[in-house]
Motif scaffolding. Structure first.
Motif, PDB file in Angstrom:
ATOM      1  N   SER A  54     -27.144 -55.425  25.739  1.00 44.73           N
ATOM      2  CA  SER A  54     -28.035 -55.861  26.826  1.00 44.73           C
ATOM      3  C   SER A  54     -27.575 -55.204  28.099  1.00 44.73           C
ATOM      4  O   SER A  54     -26.442 -54.746  28.181  1.00 44.73           O
ATOM      5  CB  SER A  54     -27.952 -57.380  27.007  1.00 44.73           C
ATOM      6  N   SER A  75     -25.897 -55.306  31.634  1.00 42.19           N
ATOM      7  CA  SER A  75     -24.758 -56.132  32.017  1.00 42.19           C
ATOM      8  C   SER A  75     -25.211 -57.443  32.667  1.00 42.19           C
ATOM      9  O   SER A  75     -26.123 -57.446  33.493  1.00 42.19           O
ATOM     10  CB  SER A  75     -23.932 -55.317  33.009  1.00 42.19           C
ATOM     11  N   ARG A 130     -11.020 -50.201  31.475  1.00 44.24           N
ATOM     12  CA  ARG A 130     -11.284 -50.915  32.731  1.00 44.24           C
ATOM     13  C   ARG A 130     -10.217 -51.990  32.941  1.00 44.24           C
ATOM     14  O   ARG A 130      -9.590 -52.452  31.999  1.00 44.24           O
ATOM     15  CB  ARG A 130     -12.712 -51.456  32.750  1.00 44.24           C
ATOM     16  N   ARG A 190     -10.719 -58.597  34.344  1.00 45.44           N
ATOM     17  CA  ARG A 190     -11.215 -59.494  35.398  1.00 45.44           C
ATOM     18  C   ARG A 190     -10.318 -60.730  35.392  1.00 45.44           C
ATOM     19  O   ARG A 190      -9.601 -60.977  34.426  1.00 45.44           O
ATOM     20  CB  ARG A 190     -12.652 -59.948  35.074  1.00 45.44           C
ATOM     21  N   TYR A 194     -10.430 -58.122  25.514  1.00 44.03           N
ATOM     22  CA  TYR A 194     -10.348 -56.682  25.232  1.00 44.03           C
ATOM     23  C   TYR A 194      -8.891 -56.354  24.956  1.00 44.03           C
ATOM     24  O   TYR A 194      -7.992 -57.141  25.286  1.00 44.03           O
ATOM     25  CB  TYR A 194     -10.732 -55.861  26.482  1.00 44.03           C
ATOM     26  N   GLU A 204     -16.698 -46.114  17.067  1.00 46.62           N
ATOM     27  CA  GLU A 204     -17.573 -45.622  18.137  1.00 46.62           C
ATOM     28  C   GLU A 204     -16.833 -45.788  19.441  1.00 46.62           C
ATOM     29  O   GLU A 204     -15.972 -46.650  19.561  1.00 46.62           O
ATOM     30  CB  GLU A 204     -18.900 -46.396  18.158  1.00 46.62           C
ATOM     31  N   ALA A 226     -17.560 -44.997  23.985  1.00 47.25           N
ATOM     32  CA  ALA A 226     -18.492 -44.491  24.998  1.00 47.25           C
ATOM     33  C   ALA A 226     -17.945 -44.750  26.387  1.00 47.25           C
ATOM     34  O   ALA A 226     -17.073 -45.598  26.576  1.00 47.25           O
ATOM     35  CB  ALA A 226     -19.845 -45.196  24.856  1.00 47.25           C
ATOM     36  N   VAL A 252     -18.876 -46.231  29.911  1.00 50.87           N
ATOM     37  CA  VAL A 252     -19.836 -47.134  30.538  1.00 50.87           C
ATOM     38  C   VAL A 252     -19.304 -47.460  31.937  1.00 50.87           C
ATOM     39  O   VAL A 252     -18.151 -47.892  32.075  1.00 50.87           O
ATOM     40  CB  VAL A 252     -19.997 -48.451  29.729  1.00 50.87           C
ATOM     41  N   PHE A 253     -20.128 -47.282  32.960  1.00 60.19           N
ATOM     42  CA  PHE A 253     -19.726 -47.524  34.351  1.00 60.19           C
ATOM     43  C   PHE A 253     -18.413 -46.823  34.700  1.00 60.19           C
ATOM     44  O   PHE A 253     -17.527 -47.410  35.343  1.00 60.19           O
ATOM     45  CB  PHE A 253     -19.558 -49.019  34.652  1.00 60.19           C
ATOM     46  N   TYR A 294     -14.846 -47.387  26.639  1.00 63.51           N
ATOM     47  CA  TYR A 294     -14.872 -48.564  25.773  1.00 63.51           C
ATOM     48  C   TYR A 294     -14.977 -48.076  24.333  1.00 63.51           C
ATOM     49  O   TYR A 294     -15.685 -47.100  24.071  1.00 63.51           O
ATOM     50  CB  TYR A 294     -16.105 -49.431  26.046  1.00 63.51           C
ATOM     51  N   GLY A 295     -14.336 -48.763  23.398  1.00 59.69           N
ATOM     52  CA  GLY A 295     -14.477 -48.352  22.005  1.00 59.69           C
ATOM     53  C   GLY A 295     -14.064 -49.428  21.021  1.00 59.69           C
ATOM     54  O   GLY A 295     -13.295 -50.333  21.344  1.00 59.69           O
ATOM     55  N   THR A 296     -14.611 -49.292  19.807  1.00 55.04           N
ATOM     56  CA  THR A 296     -14.312 -50.219  18.716  1.00 55.04           C
ATOM     57  C   THR A 296     -13.422 -49.510  17.716  1.00 55.04           C
ATOM     58  O   THR A 296     -13.849 -48.501  17.127  1.00 55.04           O
ATOM     59  CB  THR A 296     -15.619 -50.597  17.973  1.00 55.04           C
ATOM     60  N   ASP A 355     -22.616 -51.210  23.953  1.00 56.72           N
ATOM     61  CA  ASP A 355     -23.803 -50.677  24.624  1.00 56.72           C
ATOM     62  C   ASP A 355     -24.646 -49.828  23.660  1.00 56.72           C
ATOM     63  O   ASP A 355     -24.294 -49.665  22.489  1.00 56.72           O
ATOM     64  CB  ASP A 355     -23.406 -49.885  25.882  1.00 56.72           C
ATOM     65  N   GLY A 393     -22.905 -46.826  21.811  1.00 52.96           N
ATOM     66  CA  GLY A 393     -22.083 -47.237  20.671  1.00 52.96           C
ATOM     67  C   GLY A 393     -22.937 -47.644  19.484  1.00 52.96           C
ATOM     68  O   GLY A 393     -22.612 -47.362  18.330  1.00 52.96           O
ATOM     69  N   ARG A 430     -24.305 -52.301  38.935  1.00 52.75           N
ATOM     70  CA  ARG A 430     -24.805 -52.762  37.638  1.00 52.75           C
ATOM     71  C   ARG A 430     -26.312 -53.030  37.666  1.00 52.75           C
ATOM     72  O   ARG A 430     -26.995 -52.826  36.675  1.00 52.75           O
ATOM     73  CB  ARG A 430     -23.992 -53.974  37.169  1.00 52.75           C
TER      74      ARG A 430
HETATM   75  P1  5GP Z   1     -17.965 -55.211  30.680  1.00 52.05           P
HETATM   76  O1  5GP Z   1     -17.151 -54.280  31.507  1.00 52.05           O
HETATM   77  O2  5GP Z   1     -18.989 -55.965  31.497  1.00 52.05           O
HETATM   78  O3  5GP Z   1     -17.114 -56.120  29.822  1.00 52.05           O
HETATM   79  O4  5GP Z   1     -18.793 -54.314  29.657  1.00 52.05           O
HETATM   80  C1  5GP Z   1     -19.608 -53.290  30.128  1.00 52.05           C
HETATM   81  C2  5GP Z   1     -20.462 -52.750  29.007  1.00 52.05           C
HETATM   82  O5  5GP Z   1     -19.639 -52.107  28.029  1.00 52.05           O
HETATM   83  C3  5GP Z   1     -21.261 -53.821  28.259  1.00 52.05           C
HETATM   84  O6  5GP Z   1     -22.579 -53.342  28.107  1.00 52.05           O
HETATM   85  C4  5GP Z   1     -20.582 -53.897  26.914  1.00 52.05           C
HETATM   86  O7  5GP Z   1     -21.485 -54.253  25.880  1.00 52.05           O
HETATM   87  C5  5GP Z   1     -20.077 -52.477  26.739  1.00 52.05           C
HETATM   88  N1  5GP Z   1     -18.973 -52.428  25.784  1.00 52.05           N
HETATM   89  C6  5GP Z   1     -17.949 -53.294  25.639  1.00 52.05           C
HETATM   90  N2  5GP Z   1     -17.152 -52.932  24.627  1.00 52.05           N
HETATM   91  C7  5GP Z   1     -17.680 -51.794  24.111  1.00 52.05           C
HETATM   92  C8  5GP Z   1     -17.319 -50.927  23.026  1.00 52.05           C
HETATM   93  O8  5GP Z   1     -16.335 -51.124  22.309  1.00 52.05           O
HETATM   94  N3  5GP Z   1     -18.122 -49.856  22.817  1.00 52.05           N
HETATM   95  C9  5GP Z   1     -19.225 -49.598  23.562  1.00 52.05           C
HETATM   96  N4  5GP Z   1     -19.951 -48.527  23.247  1.00 52.05           N
HETATM   97  N5  5GP Z   1     -19.605 -50.379  24.582  1.00 52.05           N
HETATM   98  C10 5GP Z   1     -18.836 -51.472  24.854  1.00 52.05           C
END
Ligand code: 5GP
Length: 203
Positions: free
Chosen positions: A6, A8, A35, A38, A47, A66, A68, A70-71, A75-77, A97, A100, A144
């Protein structure tokens, strides 16, 4: 594999938490990120917080399913975090996101994958939710919000689109779809209603 994406601030983390708290058979995949945490976020729970070098080493070792940017953060799994559980038949929730999600789908893994895109009821509600986060910094809220349009255009890439008007209703809708999908049944979505909502959100 249950993917929740979704823009953010729409509430997907809350929904993922509800699913995992209310059912033993749902576990959340804990991502790695560069990142900063918080307030109230814990390493290893929300995380795995790592620096860029560590993240790049994980990429090099092919540790990610995966990953990517983001901002401006990575981020990765990791495979390690989820494969064992998936093999035991546990449903894994991925809060990731659209980039991913695409990568997970491309790999054509042996696990069934169901993807959800969650929408806010309105832009005003989204802005309010983002402002109520620990991030007091208005710059982050604005960043955001401006990312919102470029995220939302990816809704068509998802199996299901749900609106988070009411947390319990949204949770129930997602849970019902997962139960149906686990029986091999698809649920219909009201595409006209969704398209109308998307138009309203991007205008
Ligand atoms: P936040 O910083 O608000 O926790 O996350 C920012 C964005 O990064 C959100 O859209 C979240 O779904 C995405 N995100 C968090 N973990 C991962 C990840 O492991 N892989 C990817 N591709 N996006 C992620």
């Amino acid at each position: 594999m249950v993917v929740l994406s979704s823009p953010s601030g729409v509430g997907k983390t809350t929904i993922a938490n509800l699913l995992s708290q209310r059912s033993k058979n749902f576990k959340i995949s804990i991502s790695h990120t560069t990142r900063s945490p918080r307030i109230n976020e814990l390493d290893g729970k929300d995380y795995y917080f790592v620096n860029k070098d560590k993240f790049k080493a994980l990429i090099k070792n092919n540790s990610f399913f995966e990953h990517a940017e983001v901002f401006g953060n990575l981020y990765g799994t990791t495979k390690e975090a989820v494969v064992k559980k998936l093999n035991k038949g546990v449903n894994i929730l991925f809060d990731i996101d659209w980039q991913g999600t695409k990568q997970l789908e491309k790999q054509k893994l042996d696990y069934k994958i169901v993807t959800f895109f969650i929408l806010p009821p309105s832009k005003e509600v989204l802005k309010e939710r983002l402002s109520n986060r620990d991030m007091k910094d208005k710059l982050i809220v604005n960043e955001r919000m401006s990312q919102f349009k470029s995220d939302i255009i990816h809704w068509k890439e998802y199996d299901y689109i749900v609106i988070n008007n009411d947390l319990e209703k949204c949770y129930n809708q997602i849970k019902e779809i997962i139960v149906s999908e686990s029986k091999g049944l698809k649920k219909n979505i009201d595409i006209e209603n969704i398209e109308g909502k998307i138009q309203e959100l991007i205008n």
